[in-house]
Motif scaffolding. Structure first.
Motif, mmCIF file in Angstrom:
data_model
loop_
_atom_site.group_PDB
_atom_site.id
_atom_site.type_symbol
_atom_site.label_atom_id
_atom_site.label_comp_id
_atom_site.label_asym_id
_atom_site.label_seq_id
_atom_site.Cartn_x
_atom_site.Cartn_y
_atom_site.Cartn_z
ATOM 1 N N CYS A 193 0.861 -1.182 0.000
ATOM 2 C CA CYS A 193 0.000 0.000 0.000
ATOM 3 C C CYS A 193 0.895 1.229 0.000
ATOM 4 O O CYS A 193 1.944 1.256 0.620
ATOM 5 N N GLU A 194 0.458 2.247 -0.710
ATOM 6 C CA GLU A 194 1.275 3.448 -0.887
ATOM 7 C C GLU A 194 1.138 4.439 0.271
ATOM 8 O O GLU A 194 1.805 5.457 0.292
ATOM 9 N N HIS A 195 0.229 4.183 1.169
ATOM 10 C CA HIS A 195 -0.028 5.104 2.293
ATOM 11 C C HIS A 195 -0.083 6.549 1.807
ATOM 12 O O HIS A 195 0.623 7.443 2.290
ATOM 13 N N CYS A 196 -0.953 6.721 0.829
ATOM 14 C CA CYS A 196 -1.056 7.967 0.074
ATOM 15 C C CYS A 196 -1.351 9.189 0.951
ATOM 16 O O CYS A 196 -1.988 9.080 2.006
ATOM 17 N N PRO A 199 -5.496 9.747 0.070
ATOM 18 C CA PRO A 199 -5.958 8.369 -0.172
ATOM 19 C C PRO A 199 -7.399 8.280 -0.657
ATOM 20 O O PRO A 199 -8.323 8.709 0.043
ATOM 21 N N SER A 200 -7.590 7.718 -1.833
ATOM 22 C CA SER A 200 -8.942 7.602 -2.366
ATOM 23 C C SER A 200 -9.699 6.451 -1.717
ATOM 24 O O SER A 200 -10.923 6.420 -1.754
ATOM 25 N N CYS A 201 -8.963 5.521 -1.093
ATOM 26 C CA CYS A 201 -9.648 4.456 -0.360
ATOM 27 C C CYS A 201 -10.392 5.060 0.824
ATOM 28 O O CYS A 201 -11.551 4.742 1.066
ATOM 29 N N VAL A 219 -2.091 4.537 6.700
ATOM 30 C CA VAL A 219 -3.512 4.443 6.377
ATOM 31 C C VAL A 219 -4.043 3.104 6.886
ATOM 32 O O VAL A 219 -3.484 2.053 6.556
ATOM 33 N N CYS A 236 -9.323 2.329 -4.216
ATOM 34 C CA CYS A 236 -7.862 2.286 -4.327
ATOM 35 C C CYS A 236 -7.447 1.884 -5.739
ATOM 36 O O CYS A 236 -7.735 0.783 -6.177
ATOM 37 N N PRO A 237 -6.745 2.760 -6.454
ATOM 38 C CA PRO A 237 -6.340 2.432 -7.817
ATOM 39 C C PRO A 237 -5.230 1.378 -7.843
ATOM 40 O O PRO A 237 -5.011 0.747 -8.868
ATOM 41 N N TYR A 238 -4.543 1.191 -6.735
ATOM 42 C CA TYR A 238 -3.472 0.194 -6.672
ATOM 43 C C TYR A 238 -4.013 -1.153 -6.221
ATOM 44 O O TYR A 238 -3.277 -2.117 -6.078
ATOM 45 N N VAL A 241 -6.513 -2.484 -1.068
ATOM 46 C CA VAL A 241 -7.433 -2.823 0.014
ATOM 47 C C VAL A 241 -8.097 -4.125 -0.405
ATOM 48 O O VAL A 241 -8.572 -4.241 -1.532
ATOM 49 N N LYS A 252 -5.984 -4.144 4.923
ATOM 50 C CA LYS A 252 -4.931 -3.657 4.039
ATOM 51 C C LYS A 252 -3.602 -3.639 4.763
ATOM 52 O O LYS A 252 -3.553 -3.813 5.984
HETATM 53 S S1 SF4 Z 1 -5.059 1.521 -0.034
HETATM 54 FE FE1 SF4 Z 1 -4.626 2.414 -2.062
HETATM 55 S S2 SF4 Z 1 -5.487 4.500 -2.041
HETATM 56 FE FE2 SF4 Z 1 -5.412 3.740 0.071
HETATM 57 S S3 SF4 Z 1 -3.480 4.552 0.857
HETATM 58 FE FE3 SF4 Z 1 -3.042 2.464 0.103
HETATM 59 S S4 SF4 Z 1 -2.430 2.714 -2.021
HETATM 60 FE FE4 SF4 Z 1 -3.353 4.667 -1.388
#
Ligand code: SF4
Ligand code: HEM
Ligand code: SF4
Lengths: 572, 263
Positions: A193-196, A199-201, A219, A236-238, A241, A252
């Motif tokens: 997870c990118e821990h954006c 975060p769109s999640c 996140v 989440c585009p990646y 989750v 996640k």
């Molecule tokens: S689950 Fe996806 S959108 Fe959410 S923080 Fe991780 S990479 Fe980003």
């Protein structure tokens, strides 16, 4: 509130984030990170198909299959013509209107149907002329099944042309990408997870169960608040989750927060064979995140995100950080952050798919290996700067492919990173060969010789303490005072297993004696083990998870006839 | 069907005096249900937040679910709105608003039939999916099965009352007017003076529907139906990105933690 920084810009609210960089050149695709992560976190029923950490071969489809095709999955954010950010899968009202059946949710087949083998048949099968076999059985339905896909079915370009063509980036670049052995290139992309920052999640969660931690940016999903609306999976585009199909809750990657909190690296970093992962603190201006995520041109997303990161050495940033309640040891840690150095100082790390506009915080140093490999394959010197620079210019396909991954298709930043890595190779070779330092090699890529040597040190020989610069959440003093124990374990309710009982006091056995603060014990034990070269000494009770296989700690085996029971001294 | 003579007091005239059974069913049972429902929800919230979920099965099967689940839920939403209108709004109010008996009847029956059929069709599809799709079936618990049984019975009995009324209408007669009986009883529950006689005067179909419905309410806290009580109505009103600080004192109402140095 806001104070102007050295650059004259006002510093908004400062927040800290524990971020990661991975150096792709060093990844050997061994999947150790995936396996150790799975063992630690997801080896439970309902989570069979879940890989918080997965390693995909690129070009390749990734996991879940073709997750990068956002026209299909609609993950992440889009910029509206009016310059606002909107969830690609639709706003809040649309989310609520489609809550009864999520229109964009990957099915288990898009991941893979997890299976086990019918081992029992090997010993129970009746006598017959044929060898009994252990047939695969689905862990979802329990029925016998044929295995046709898995988390890395196209590993090492397995399936070649046929599967490789399905890679959304390959489809975008078209026929130019070749899969024949002589012409192809390949590298591994480990993903968590990118821990954006945006975060769109979290934004997609109707219950508000997902959140970004204010202290370290991790996140998380609050398991008690998640109601199983499964919108985050789409958000989440990646596709990081996952839906636990037994508990009906989303789970996640947690960035191993129980470890991070006590200053230890994540399991995937700790066990990485290539030692290619770096963890460190980034200070950023949270008030600028929205603006940076909305820039019009996708190519500007990478520089815009870099711009959100604050320089921890700038006294004004430090002052603003203190003002916003960031502890001094976090600011100190940010100054030594390898992530900051690689991303912002040397500018060799790049974000994964910035065009999703989630501001990802796991960055990658793109691999030079496709270039070097081609040179050596064609009999050229893969360490000569001239050759390398020339090849970077000539090998458009790998560069464009990398640009689609890391810079929304802009080849200039990828080019620049590869040149820096190439310059480092040649520069360091001269040193290794005892030749004079060639400052011009460094200048050619806009760096100084010292910079190159520092960067080399960080990339090639950095020790544990330099790769993982993680401030504890509490301060070590606090850990000693048992505050960590307070955070506690969910089994620590009165009379629970973690408190020395299964519903009542238990006088003997594993759970007898004084409860130790397990996390403090683990913290100290692992710290000694990782920072010393000798055998580690595990004092007191044996925690098998900590035992590294060396020696015979007290209490590991039952007492021998002549010896006293090791339990004796533990009795309160 | 016995034609009822409505009184303007909004009170049904008792055809027969309520029996002891009537008192138990319509005088006592509703309060038992209410206690179980509220107590159950509180209990579940306190002790089983982790189990409070839709237990979505979409990961296993999506194609059928995407038709069945919205069909069922949207149908049900209309049904719920219909119930609220029919049970809570006294007949005298709608009449005061100029809605005639016939208009009301027509609306309720037509909309009710459409919504009811959607709900029923939806749940039949959902159950069929549950039975025929291997993974979904193996994720089905006994708890789910009991819930489905009661839920389907409630829907069937409810639809039966509607269809009986509609049938009576079409054949020129007048169906049982539940707004004179069931609704009166329902409202009386909340002022703690259950009008047992009003409910006792209702028809068998209505009594059955109400009984099954009450049972269903008792099941709510203990089955997956509990998800309905956490419908995310607050979602449109919160900021997109949620920040939370690490719990300094995680939810520890249930436990007393001894310090590491304490014996
Ligand atoms: S689950 Fe996806 S959108 Fe959410 S923080 Fe991780 S990479 Fe980003
Ligand atoms: C507005 C409130 C409600 C919302 C948002 C809601 C939402 C949902 C969702 C998301 C699912 C999971 C579907 C899946 O992915 O498998 C579900 C399942 C279900 N809901 Fe609801 N629901 C609501 C109210 C209700 C009510 C009031 C009832 C019944 C009285 C109900 C009965 C069911 C049943 C029986 C299922 C299981 C379907 C199946 O998988 O077979 N729901 N609901
Ligand atoms: S453990 Fe390290 S080297 Fe091995 S696959 Fe994972 S990231 Fe790559």
């Amino acid at each position: 509130m806001a104070t102007p920084s050295a650059s004259g810009r006002r510093i908004g609210k400062v927040m800290a984030q524990v971020a990661m960089v991975m150096n792709l050149d060093k990844c050997i695709g061994c999947h150790t990170c995936s396996v150790t992560c799975k063992q630690a976190w997801t080896n439970r029923s309902g989570m069979e198909y879940v890989w918080f950490n997965n390693v995909e071969t690129r070009p390749g489809q990734g996991y879940p299959r073709r997750y990068e095709d956002q026209e299909k999955w609609e993950g992440g954010w889009v910029r509206t013509p009016g310059g606002k950010l909107k969830l690609k899968a639709g706003g809040r009202l649309k989310k609520l209107a489609t809550i009864f059946a999520n229109p964009k949710m990957p099915a288990i087949q898009d991941y893979y149907e997890p299976w086990t083998y019918d081992y029992e048949n090997l010993i129970k099968a009746p006598l017959s002329d044929d060898m009994p076999v252990a047939r695969p059985r689905s862990l979802i339905s329990g029925e016998p099944m044929n295995v046709t896909w898995s988390a890395n079915w196209d590993d090492d370009l397995g399936g070649g042309e046929e599967l490789g063509r399905q890679d959304p980036i390959v489809q975008k670049l078209g026929e130019q990408v070749r899969f024949s052995f002589e012409e192809t290139f390949m590298f591994y992309l480990p993903r968590i997870c990118e821990h954006c920052l945006n975060p769109s999640c979290v934004a997609s969660c109707p219950s508000g169960a997902m959140y970004k931690r204010a202290e370290d940016g991790i996140v998380l999903v609050d398991q008690d608040k998640c109601r199983g609306w499964r919108m985050c999976v789409t958000g989440c585009p990646y596709k990081k989750v996952y839906f636990n199909h037994k508990t009906g809750k989303a789970e996640k990657c947690t960035l191993c927060y129980p470890r991070i909190e006590v200053g230890m690296p994540t399991v995937c970093s700790e066990t990485c064979v290539g030692r290619l992962r770096y963890l460190g603190v980034i200070l950023y201006d949270v008030d600028r995140v929205g603006e940076a995520a909305t820039v019009e041109d996708e190519h500007d997303l990478y520089p815009a995100q870099l711009d959100v990161f604050l320089d921890p050495n700038d006294p004004e940033v430090q002052e603003a950080a203190r003002r916003d309640g960031i502890p001094d040891r976090w600011i100190d840690s940010a100054k030594r952050s390898p992530v900051y150095a690689l991303a912002k100082k040397y500018k060799v790390a790049l974000p994964l798919h910035p065009e999703y506009r989630t501001m990802p915080m796991v960055w990658y140093i793109p691999p030079l290996s496709p270039v070097v490999d081609t040179l050596t394959k064609t009999g050229h010197d893969g360490e000569d700067a001239g050759n390398l620079f020339g090849a970077i210019d000539a090998l458009r396909i790998p560069v464009e492919y990398l640009a689609e991954l890391f810079t929304a298709g802009d080849t200039a930043p990828v080019d620049s990173v590869l040149r820096k890595l190439a310059a480092m190779r040649s520069y360091m070779r001269r040193i290794n060969l005892g030749e004079e330092r060639d400052e011009s090699l460094a200048e050619a890529v806009g760096m100084s010789g010292t910079d190159i040597e520092d960067m080399y040190r960080l990339l090639a020989i950095a020790k544990y303490d330099e790769r993982y610069v993680i401030p504890t959440a509490y301060g070590v003093d606090d850990a000693d005072r048992g505050v960590i124990e307070e955070i506690g374990c969910s089994l620590d309710f009165e009379g629970g297993p973690g408190m020395g009982g299964m519903g009542g006091p238990v006088p003997f056995g594993e759970a007898s004696g004084r409860p130790d603060a397990a996390s403090v014990e683990t913290f100290h034990a692992l710290k000694t083990r990782q920072t010393s070269d000798g055998r580690s000494d595990l004092k007191g009770r044996v925690n098998l998870l900590n035992w590294d296989g060396n020696g015979k700690p007290d209490g590991l085996f039952p007492p021998s006839d002549n010896g006293a029971a090791p339990d004796e001294k533990e009795k309160p | 069907m016995i034609p009822m003579t409505p009184t303007d007091a909004g009170h049904a005239v008792d055809a027969v005096a309520p029996t002891a059974l009537d008192h138990i069913l319509w005088g006592v049972f509703p309060y038992v249900v209410l206690a179980v429902l509220v107590g159950g929800l509180v209990w579940r919230y306190r002790y089983d937040k982790f189990g409070w979920t839709t237990r979505s099965s979409q990961l296993y099967e999506s194609r059928l679910l995407r038709i069945a689940s919205p069909m069922f839920h949207f149908g049900l939403l209309v049904v719920i709105i219909g119930h609220v209108a029919g049970l809570l709004i006294p007949k005298s109010w709608t009449e005061a608003m100029g809605v005639t008996e016939d208009m009301y009847h027509f609306m309720a029956l037509s909309l009710g039939t459409v919504a009811g059929v959607c709900t029923l069709g939806g749940i039949v599809l959902l159950i069929w999916r549950r039975r025929t799709n291997g993974p979904v079936f193996s994720a089905t618990t006994v708890n789910d099965k009991v819930m489905y049984l009661v839920l389907v019975m409630a829907i069937l009995a409810g639809l039966a009352t509607t269809l009986l009324s509609a049938g009576a209408d079409l054949t020129g007669g007048h169906g049982h007017d539940y707004r004179e009986t069931v609704s009166v009883w329902f409202r009386s529950i909340w002022i703690l003076r259950p009008d047992v006689a009003a409910m006792a005067a209702s028809t068998f179909a209505f009594k059955l529907h109400v009984m099954v419905g009450l049972t269903l309410f008792m099941l709510f806290p203990f089955t997956r139906l509990v998800h309905a009580f956490s419908a995310p109505v607050q979602y449109p009103f919160r900021p997109y990105v949620v920040y939370r600080t690490r719990d300094q004192h995680p939810n520890r109402s249930e436990r007393v933690v001894r310090r590491g140095w304490e014996g």
